[in-house]
Design a protein around this motif. Sequence first.
Motif, PDB file in Angstrom:
ATOM      1  N   GLY A 128       0.773  -1.233   0.000  1.00  0.00           N
ATOM      2  CA  GLY A 128       0.000   0.000   0.000  1.00  0.00           C
ATOM      3  C   GLY A 128       0.803   1.281   0.000  1.00  0.00           C
ATOM      4  O   GLY A 128       0.256   2.357  -0.252  1.00  0.00           O
ATOM      5  N   THR A 129       2.107   1.194   0.265  1.00  0.00           N
ATOM      6  CA  THR A 129       2.925   2.406   0.360  1.00  0.00           C
ATOM      7  C   THR A 129       4.329   2.144  -0.174  1.00  0.00           C
ATOM      8  O   THR A 129       4.729   0.998  -0.377  1.00  0.00           O
ATOM      9  N   GLY A 130       5.068   3.214  -0.385  1.00  0.00           N
ATOM     10  CA  GLY A 130       6.504   3.157  -0.659  1.00  0.00           C
ATOM     11  C   GLY A 130       6.907   2.227  -1.777  1.00  0.00           C
ATOM     12  O   GLY A 130       6.356   2.251  -2.884  1.00  0.00           O
ATOM     13  N   ILE A 131       7.900   1.386  -1.493  1.00  0.00           N
ATOM     14  CA  ILE A 131       8.455   0.492  -2.503  1.00  0.00           C
ATOM     15  C   ILE A 131       7.402  -0.487  -3.004  1.00  0.00           C
ATOM     16  O   ILE A 131       7.302  -0.751  -4.206  1.00  0.00           O
ATOM     17  N   GLY A 132       6.596  -1.030  -2.089  1.00  0.00           N
ATOM     18  CA  GLY A 132       5.567  -1.986  -2.496  1.00  0.00           C
ATOM     19  C   GLY A 132       4.600  -1.399  -3.497  1.00  0.00           C
ATOM     20  O   GLY A 132       4.252  -2.040  -4.499  1.00  0.00           O
ATOM     21  N   ALA A 133       4.170  -0.171  -3.252  1.00  0.00           N
ATOM     22  CA  ALA A 133       3.243   0.492  -4.178  1.00  0.00           C
ATOM     23  C   ALA A 133       3.914   0.765  -5.516  1.00  0.00           C
ATOM     24  O   ALA A 133       3.282   0.624  -6.577  1.00  0.00           O
ATOM     25  N   ALA A 134       5.189   1.147  -5.503  1.00  0.00           N
ATOM     26  CA  ALA A 134       5.909   1.410  -6.752  1.00  0.00           C
ATOM     27  C   ALA A 134       6.066   0.134  -7.572  1.00  0.00           C
ATOM     28  O   ALA A 134       5.925   0.152  -8.805  1.00  0.00           O
ATOM     29  N   VAL A 135       6.355  -0.972  -6.911  1.00  0.00           N
ATOM     30  CA  VAL A 135       6.450  -2.260  -7.609  1.00  0.00           C
ATOM     31  C   VAL A 135       5.099  -2.636  -8.203  1.00  0.00           C
ATOM     32  O   VAL A 135       5.014  -3.116  -9.341  1.00  0.00           O
ATOM     33  N   ALA A 136       4.037  -2.408  -7.431  1.00  0.00           N
ATOM     34  CA  ALA A 136       2.689  -2.718  -7.918  1.00  0.00           C
ATOM     35  C   ALA A 136       2.380  -1.943  -9.196  1.00  0.00           C
ATOM     36  O   ALA A 136       1.854  -2.510 -10.167  1.00  0.00           O
ATOM     37  N   ARG A 137       2.699  -0.663  -9.211  1.00  0.00           N
ATOM     38  CA  ARG A 137       2.441   0.159 -10.396  1.00  0.00           C
ATOM     39  C   ARG A 137       3.213  -0.367 -11.608  1.00  0.00           C
ATOM     40  O   ARG A 137       2.678  -0.435 -12.718  1.00  0.00           O
ATOM     41  N   ARG A 138       4.464  -0.731 -11.385  1.00  0.00           N
ATOM     42  CA  ARG A 138       5.322  -1.187 -12.495  1.00  0.00           C
ATOM     43  C   ARG A 138       4.820  -2.516 -13.052  1.00  0.00           C
ATOM     44  O   ARG A 138       4.712  -2.689 -14.279  1.00  0.00           O
ATOM     45  N   ILE A 139       4.511  -3.467 -12.180  1.00  0.00           N
ATOM     46  CA  ILE A 139       4.058  -4.779 -12.647  1.00  0.00           C
ATOM     47  C   ILE A 139       2.725  -4.648 -13.367  1.00  0.00           C
ATOM     48  O   ILE A 139       2.516  -5.252 -14.428  1.00  0.00           O
ATOM     49  N   LYS A 140       1.827  -3.850 -12.823  1.00  0.00           N
ATOM     50  CA  LYS A 140       0.530  -3.661 -13.466  1.00  0.00           C
ATOM     51  C   LYS A 140       0.689  -3.004 -14.836  1.00  0.00           C
ATOM     52  O   LYS A 140       0.032  -3.388 -15.812  1.00  0.00           O
TER      53      LYS A 140
END
Length: 262
Positions: A14-26
């Motif tokens: 939901g935040t930080g690195i995890g959210a950035a990875v989510a955006r990239r993979i999606k």
Amino acid sequence: MRFSGKTAVITGGGTGIGAAVARRIKSEGGNVALVGRRKEPLQAVAEEIGAAIFQADAADTPSMKAAVAGIAERFGGVDILIANAGGHGVGPTISMSDETWDLSVRLNLNTAFVSARECLPQLIERKGNIVVLASIAGLFAGPDAAGYVTMKHACIGLAKSLARDYGRKGVRTNTVCPGWVTTAMADEQMEMLVEKHGLKSIEEAYALVTKDVPLGRPATAEDVSNAVCFLASNEASMINGAVLTVDGGAGTVDLPTLAFVE
């Protein structure tokens, strides 16, 4: 579209690195399942990119087991685990309470272990992979951070064990070790430096903590996500058990020579 047809589980998404990875993979065609304890940040990212959310505690076996079952039912299985959930564990050993130590174990190590264990059957079946988010605190010791330093070292050991034990079953496991990253969690620590040194802004604090880093700046969450997504992709098909630093060269600095720097 490196992740087309793949499903990625991201703990702490939901935040930080995890959210950035989510955006990239999606953005590269993947299905994204965000896992976390707090619904609001998960929901914000999910609404932004069109991901699914599964509110769960990655360190709690029944909670994570139910989340993985739900993800498999929705998407057909798990191809990638980004074990990103983590937390603090600061304080010197001499004054650290049992409660603080136990919380550090839970937030940093148990989250990686439990999420990996629960995802492994599907990762083996689908020849998937795991990326564990550790820290350069897993390679070096920062001051008064015994819990965090110890658990990030342990995360690297866990990832190496997974790489050894499950590589023959087709599951790769690698570790990413960021240095300072401009996230909300790091901002809190910068605020402490602002107060301690009478600085004018957290930007000055980031400049202070990276003054001896060869690239001279902190990483962004996107910088780290670039490395994570490379390791999670088929481009890294022969990389297993690696520890990749994303620290601007901080780990290359010979500390005893800093006195010679102008």
